[in-house]
Motif scaffolding. Structure first.
Motif, PDB file in Angstrom:
ATOM      1  N   GLU A  15       0.762  -1.732  -0.048  1.00 14.16           N
ATOM      2  CA  GLU A  15       0.024   0.345   0.006  1.00 14.16           C
ATOM      3  C   GLU A  15       0.838   1.471  -0.046  1.00 14.16           C
ATOM      4  N   PHE A  16       2.100   1.048   0.131  1.00  9.67           N
ATOM      5  CA  PHE A  16       2.965   2.318   0.023  1.00  9.67           C
ATOM      6  C   PHE A  16       2.688   2.486  -2.120  1.00  9.67           C
ATOM      7  N   PRO A  17       2.450   3.930  -2.370  1.00 10.42           N
ATOM      8  CA  PRO A  17       2.036   4.181  -3.935  1.00 10.42           C
ATOM      9  C   PRO A  17       3.622   3.899  -4.535  1.00 10.42           C
ATOM     10  N   ASN A  18       3.136   3.843  -5.406  1.00  9.17           N
ATOM     11  CA  ASN A  18       4.012   3.366  -6.755  1.00  9.17           C
ATOM     12  C   ASN A  18       4.310   5.048  -6.994  1.00  9.17           C
ATOM     13  N   THR A  19       3.629   6.446  -7.606  1.00  7.11           N
ATOM     14  CA  THR A  19       3.930   7.250  -7.713  1.00  7.11           C
ATOM     15  C   THR A  19       3.400   7.845  -6.804  1.00  7.11           C
ATOM     16  N   ILE A  20       2.977   9.758  -6.848  1.00  4.17           N
ATOM     17  CA  ILE A  20       3.284  10.036  -5.987  1.00  4.17           C
ATOM     18  C   ILE A  20       1.878  11.583  -6.675  1.00  4.17           C
ATOM     19  N   ALA A  21       0.589  11.623  -6.380  1.00  2.00           N
ATOM     20  CA  ALA A  21       0.465  12.471  -7.619  1.00  2.00           C
ATOM     21  C   ALA A  21      -0.379  13.935  -6.593  1.00  2.00           C
ATOM     22  N   SER A  22      -0.288  13.701  -5.851  1.00  2.00           N
ATOM     23  CA  SER A  22      -0.978  15.338  -5.082  1.00  2.00           C
ATOM     24  C   SER A  22      -0.481  15.826  -3.549  1.00  2.00           C
ATOM     25  N   LYS A  23      -0.817  16.713  -3.569  1.00  2.00           N
ATOM     26  CA  LYS A  23       0.134  17.179  -2.275  1.00  2.00           C
ATOM     27  C   LYS A  23      -0.322  16.271  -0.856  1.00  2.00           C
ATOM     28  N   ALA A  24      -1.656  16.072  -0.580  1.00  2.00           N
ATOM     29  CA  ALA A  24      -2.442  15.785   0.411  1.00  2.00           C
ATOM     30  C   ALA A  24      -1.668  14.535   0.416  1.00  2.00           C
ATOM     31  N   GLN A  25      -1.821  13.457  -1.190  1.00  2.00           N
ATOM     32  CA  GLN A  25      -1.212  12.516  -0.586  1.00  2.00           C
ATOM     33  C   GLN A  25       0.577  12.196  -0.385  1.00  2.00           C
ATOM     34  N   LEU A  26       1.737  13.247  -0.132  1.00  2.00           N
ATOM     35  CA  LEU A  26       2.592  13.469   0.115  1.00  2.00           C
ATOM     36  C   LEU A  26       2.590  14.060   1.890  1.00  2.00           C
ATOM     37  N   VAL A  27       1.724  15.182   2.060  1.00  2.00           N
ATOM     38  CA  VAL A  27       1.413  14.716   3.095  1.00  2.00           C
ATOM     39  C   VAL A  27       1.147  13.875   4.170  1.00  2.00           C
ATOM     40  N   GLU A  28      -0.072  12.897   3.553  1.00  2.00           N
ATOM     41  CA  GLU A  28      -0.313  11.959   4.757  1.00  2.00           C
ATOM     42  C   GLU A  28       1.124  11.323   4.989  1.00  2.00           C
ATOM     43  N   LEU A  29       2.119  10.570   3.439  1.00  2.00           N
ATOM     44  CA  LEU A  29       2.168   9.302   3.489  1.00  2.00           C
ATOM     45  C   LEU A  29       4.095  10.360   5.107  1.00  2.00           C
ATOM     46  N   CYS A  30       4.171  11.290   4.384  1.00  2.00           N
ATOM     47  CA  CYS A  30       5.309  12.109   5.734  1.00  2.00           C
ATOM     48  C   CYS A  30       4.791  11.953   6.893  1.00  2.00           C
ATOM     49  N   THR A  31       3.267  12.422   6.780  1.00  2.00           N
ATOM     50  CA  THR A  31       3.463  11.900   9.023  1.00  2.00           C
ATOM     51  C   THR A  31       3.250  10.783   9.326  1.00  2.00           C
ATOM     52  N   LEU A  32       2.903   9.660   8.344  1.00  2.00           N
ATOM     53  CA  LEU A  32       2.930   8.335   8.171  1.00  2.00           C
ATOM     54  C   LEU A  32       4.039   7.571   9.195  1.00  2.00           C
ATOM     55  N   ILE A  33       4.853   8.399   7.750  1.00  2.00           N
ATOM     56  CA  ILE A  33       6.632   7.848   8.368  1.00  2.00           C
ATOM     57  C   ILE A  33       6.996   8.566   9.665  1.00  2.00           C
ATOM     58  N   ILE A  34       6.643   9.761   9.632  1.00  2.00           N
ATOM     59  CA  ILE A  34       7.034  10.169  11.000  1.00  2.00           C
ATOM     60  C   ILE A  34       6.541   9.668  12.157  1.00  2.00           C
ATOM     61  N   PHE A  35       5.607   9.504  12.129  1.00  2.00           N
ATOM     62  CA  PHE A  35       4.524   9.632  13.685  1.00  2.00           C
ATOM     63  C   PHE A  35       4.991   7.147  13.753  1.00  2.00           C
ATOM     64  N   THR A  36       5.446   6.509  12.561  1.00  2.00           N
ATOM     65  CA  THR A  36       5.549   5.287  13.342  1.00  2.00           C
ATOM     66  C   THR A  36       7.118   5.367  13.660  1.00  2.00           C
ATOM     67  N   GLY A  37       7.886   6.306  13.083  1.00  2.00           N
ATOM     68  CA  GLY A  37       9.178   6.878  13.996  1.00  2.00           C
ATOM     69  C   GLY A  37       8.684   7.025  15.387  1.00  2.00           C
ATOM     70  N   SER A  38       8.880   7.437  15.337  1.00  2.00           N
ATOM     71  CA  SER A  38       8.248   8.691  16.592  1.00  2.00           C
ATOM     72  C   SER A  38       7.037   7.709  18.025  1.00  2.00           C
ATOM     73  N   ALA A  39       6.084   8.030  17.743  1.00  2.00           N
ATOM     74  CA  ALA A  39       4.588   7.909  18.509  1.00  2.00           C
ATOM     75  C   ALA A  39       4.823   6.752  18.799  1.00  2.00           C
ATOM     76  N   GLN A  40       4.425   6.369  17.565  1.00  2.00           N
ATOM     77  CA  GLN A  40       4.266   4.471  17.377  1.00  2.00           C
ATOM     78  C   GLN A  40       5.295   3.554  17.443  1.00  2.00           C
ATOM     79  N   HIS A  41       6.385   3.956  17.303  1.00  2.00           N
ATOM     80  CA  HIS A  41       7.171   2.919  18.204  1.00  2.00           C
ATOM     81  C   HIS A  41       7.349   3.045  19.814  1.00  2.00           C
ATOM     82  N   ALA A  42       7.236   4.624  20.466  1.00  2.00           N
ATOM     83  CA  ALA A  42       7.525   4.753  21.464  1.00  2.00           C
ATOM     84  C   ALA A  42       6.105   3.980  22.360  1.00  2.00           C
ATOM     85  N   ALA A  43       5.021   4.121  21.664  1.00  2.00           N
ATOM     86  CA  ALA A  43       3.721   2.972  22.030  1.00  2.00           C
ATOM     87  C   ALA A  43       3.798   1.527  22.316  1.00  2.00           C
TER      88      ALA A  43
END
Length: 802
Positions: free
Chosen positions: A595-623
């Motif tokens: 479910e990681f995209p092959n291409t990024i088509a919009s700012k909204a999609q890029l924002v979601e991916l970057c948010t997901l990555i930052i959350f995963t490496g910080s908050a999610q891992h801490a939890a």
């Protein structure tokens, strides 16, 4: 003629009297050996931390102009990491400008002193016979030196360049280890390729940097286990940028040695004859702050529910609207636990029934003499807003040999059922929730970023701080923890082939959105705090997700004006394609990209991916990580394996049955050591609210980072205010982790009813306690330059045009 020392002394004194400086320097210029000498004294004063008055700067610029020579002040700041300096004297620096570039200017002798936890800077004066124009690129090289190759790596934070002709200052962020034989180039501004496409110098720099990075960061795929790919360290060592710092490495090794040594000493004198022995083992490496064995809290249904919601595996629970066909609970029995007077069907419709189904554990091979269940657990939100278990089935296929356990059963039967559930959960948690969803995924994101996004790219700068030590800890885990014969194989019932089976199942089913809390709580039907109160992982996590999302949106809006800008960013498209194709390959029938995209088509999609990555490496891992010592060190609360098969009948279990089922002292000791090690903070830990802002040199970006920190601080305040009202505070998503969280002064008085007078529940005692425990403060890392060490040297360059 007066001595150099006298002139320096007079200059220093004159700096305290701005109005006298020009007159003093003009009348004494003939006393100085050369113009270069005067300039260097100013650089020395600048380097010593003294503020140069405006008059001094004007004189410095005046002195730099004669004879058609051009001067550039260069300050190289060495990082605060331990052993960040280098004894190598072959270091060189080059400046690449819009009009001309210098040659390799060798820094002649040992200004770069190796120091421990100190930050150094070195001031250089570059004299050029040609105008470089705007300085675009700084290059620092560390030639291979066979004499002092060991320990010659050098960590550079950033480089300041002062154009003394144009009266400008530029800051070039580096933040790299420059290893023996390396040549690192870096630029000033945060840019996408669109911003530099008409600048051949900057385009060439980006291309060269990425070509170099791809040679250092090569993919290794784990086809047999269907896991995400990682960095290949079979031929080349892990790059210095990814290795543990000296403090982290020392802390990790010392904690490991302490853990192993202490528990080995303990087990030599311990025989497990009662639950009290497990309590002693759990406290060997420090008593857990919220010890689950305190007052037999681990045996209570409300504590079981609390751990489902706010333990280290809080991502399994789902709302139950219909019972699984293979879970034939007895409605008349279960309705004895439903306190609202409604039927089970009506309670499900009202949103009070939840389920945890670990069917993924069905059929997993166990080691000889050890057992693991594949349980289904039904839970209920009662009138007190507590989540409690009301039915547990330990195997997936119903039958006469697979009874469903209820709270109304014999106390030992019911407690044993909860223990088997927790045992399966801890093994699933370690492989899927912790390693696969956090560690393995973050390594993929880190690899894709280092291979495809140059340092100057805004997405690189956003994500890089969250990849700290990821590759190093994963490489160690694959070598020692989750490998054949590793620690997990020694403590888990599903060690060996069973571990591999679970990895393959998890790897095939894995989706990047497992750690997208905003999406996950919706898909699991647990988003409503009115229906499912006390789910603090959800409540705190959603607040942090929103703060990250707002911050990422603000930053990316500075560099992408439209969706077209995102689609046209070829570096970004190569990044996502590399992750999709090589990071998450479709092994053994799994979905390509997960479910990681092959291409990024919009700012909204890029924002979601970057948010997901930052959350995963910080908050999610801490939890899912830092509570392991609290939740797992008392092994009966969540055993890594059990020595008896899941019970097939009711009414035969007693205390001896529990002791016979629980792990022996060797597995217990190793478990305590591992969980203690995994839960520790190192001395150089960076907490989420203290993310360094220096990679972004733009004032607007730094203001956005400051606003982000303020948002996190507000979230922390809300969490602390709520935690002050809780018996057991939820601390794992405190963004800044600054401490000050205090337990309630006392537990409420509680009791557990005795259901069978012939076999009394040994845990049914009314207890109260006064716990005045506070968390220790966790201070952020101060990354400011302390200006304790400096040097200066005049470098004359040999210029060339591009």
């Amino acid at each position: 003629m007066r001595s150099d020392e006298e002139v320096i002394k007079d200059i220093a004194q004159a700096l305290n009297h701005n109005d006298k400086l020009i007159n003093f320097m003009t009348t004494n210029i003939e006393s100085v050996k050369s113009r270069d000498f005067v300039i260097r004294q100013h650089l020395r004063l600048w380097g010593s931390g003294m503020k140069l008055p405006k008059a001094g700067i004007e004189l410095l610029e005046f002195l730099a102009l004669p004879d058609a020579h051009f001067y550039y002040g260069v300050r190289i700041v060495t990082g605060s990491e331990t052993f960040a300096g280098t004894p190598d004297t072959d270091i060189y620096v080059s400046l690449v400008g819009s009009k001309a570039c210098t040659g390799k200017m060798k820094i002649l002798s040992g200004w770069f002193s190796t120091g421990i936890n100190s930050q150094y800077f070195d001031d250089l004066l570059v004299e050029s016979s040609a105008d470089l124009g705007e300085v675009l690129v700084v290059i620092i090289g560390n030639p291979a030196n066979w004499v002092i190759s060991a320990g010659s790596a050098w960590y550079v934070d950033f480089v300041d360049v002062h154009d003394l002709q144009r009266k400008t200052k530029q800051e070039f962020p580096c933040y790299h280890w420059i290893e023996d034989g390396d040549e690192i180039s870096f630029t000033e501004k945060t840019t996408t390729l669109k911003h530099v496409k008409n600048n051949p110098v900057l385009c060439h720099q980006r291309e060269q940097q990425l070509e170099y990075q791809k040679g250092r960061y090569k993919w290794e795929q784990f086809q047999d286990l269907a896991l995400p790919s990682g960095i290949d360290v079979r031929v080349k060592k892990l790059p210095s940028d990814e290795q543990f710092g000296a403090i982290k490495n020392f802390d990790f090794l010392s904690t490991a040695l302490e853990s192993k040594g202490t528990v080995m000493f303990k087990i030599a004198f311990t025989e497990i004859q009662s639950l009290a022995n497990y309590e002693e083992m759990a406290s060997t490496l420090g008593r857990p702050t919220f010890a689950s064995f305190e007052f037999a809290r681990w045996t209570r249904d409300e504590e079981f529910g609390r751990q489902i919601l706010n333990g280290v595996n809080p991502v399994i629970i789902e709302r139950c609207t219909k019972l699984p066909a293979n879970f034939p609970v007895a409605a008349n029995v279960i309705e004895e636990s439903l306190v609202r007077g409604l039927s089970l069907e009506d309670e499900m419709k009202a949103g009070h029934i939840y389920i945890c189904n670990l069917k993924v554990m069905d059929g997993i091979t166990c080691l000889p003499g050890l057992y693991c269940a594949a349980p289904i657990c039904l839970l209920y939100v009662n009138k007190k807003k507590q989540l409690i278990p009301i039915a547990i089935q330990l195997k997936q296929r119903p039958g006469s040999d697979n009874p469903i356990f209820y709270p109304t059963d014999n106390w030992a039967d019911w407690l044993l059922a909860k223990i088997y559930y927790q045992s399966a959960s801890v093994q699933f948690h370690q492989i899927a929730t912790h390693y696969l969803s956090c560690h393995a995924a973050m390594e993929v994101y880190s690899m894709g970023t280092m291979r495809n996004l140059p340092d100057a790219h805004p997405v690189h700068k956003l994500l890089k701080p969250h990849f700290r030590y990821t590759m190093s800890i994963n490489a160690k885990a694959r070598d020692k923890l989750i490998c054949d014969g590793g620690s997990m194989d020694k403590i888990f019932a599903i060690g060996g082939e069973g571990r591999k089976q679970l990895m393959r199942i998890g790897g095939k089913a894995y989706s990047i959105h497992w750690t997208n809390i905003k999406r996950s709580v919706m898909e699991r039907g647990v988003e409503d705090p009115n229906l499912l109160p006390g789910y603090y992982y959800r409540d705190d996590g959603l607040k942090i997700w929103k703060a990250i999302e707002d911050f990422v949106t603000d930053i990316l809006n500075e560099f992408y004006a439209s969706d077209e800008d995102v689609k046209d960013d070829s570096e970004l498209q190569k990044w996502t394609n590399d992750i999709y194709t090589n990071g998450f390959p479709g092994h053994q029938g799994s979905k390509q990209g997960h479910e990681f995209p092959n291409t990024i088509a919009s700012k909204a999609q890029l924002v979601e991916l970057c948010t997901l990555i930052i959350f995963t490496g910080s908050a999610q891992h801490a939890a899912v990580n830092f509570g392991q010592h609290e939740m797992y060190s008392f092994v009966p609360n969540a055993p890594p394996g059990l020595r008896l098969p899941p019970p097939t009948v009711k009414g035969k279990a007693d205390m001896q049955t529990l002791l016979d089922a629980l792990p022996d002292k060797n597995i217990t000791a190793l478990s305590v050591a591992i969980y203690h090690l995994l839960s520790q903070f190192s001395g150089d830990e960076l907490f989420f609210g203290n993310i360094p802002a220096e990679r972004f040199t733009e004032a607007k970006a730094q203001n956005l980072i400051a606003r982000f920190r303020k948002a996190l601080d507000e979230i922390e305040g809300h969490i602390k205010e709520r935690n002050a009202q809780l018996d057991v505070p939820y601390i794992y998503l405190l963004p800044i982790f600054s401490g000050g969280v205090k337990l309630m002064d006392s537990f409420d008085e509680v009791s557990v009813a005795v259901e069978d007078a012939a076999d009394p529940n040994p845990f049914s005692k009314t207890v109260s306690a006064n716990l005045g425990i506070c968390f220790a403060d966790k201070d952020g890392i101060n990354t400011s330059c302390d200006h304790r060490k400096w040097s200066t040297v005049l470098l004359r360059s040999h210029e060339s045009s591009h």
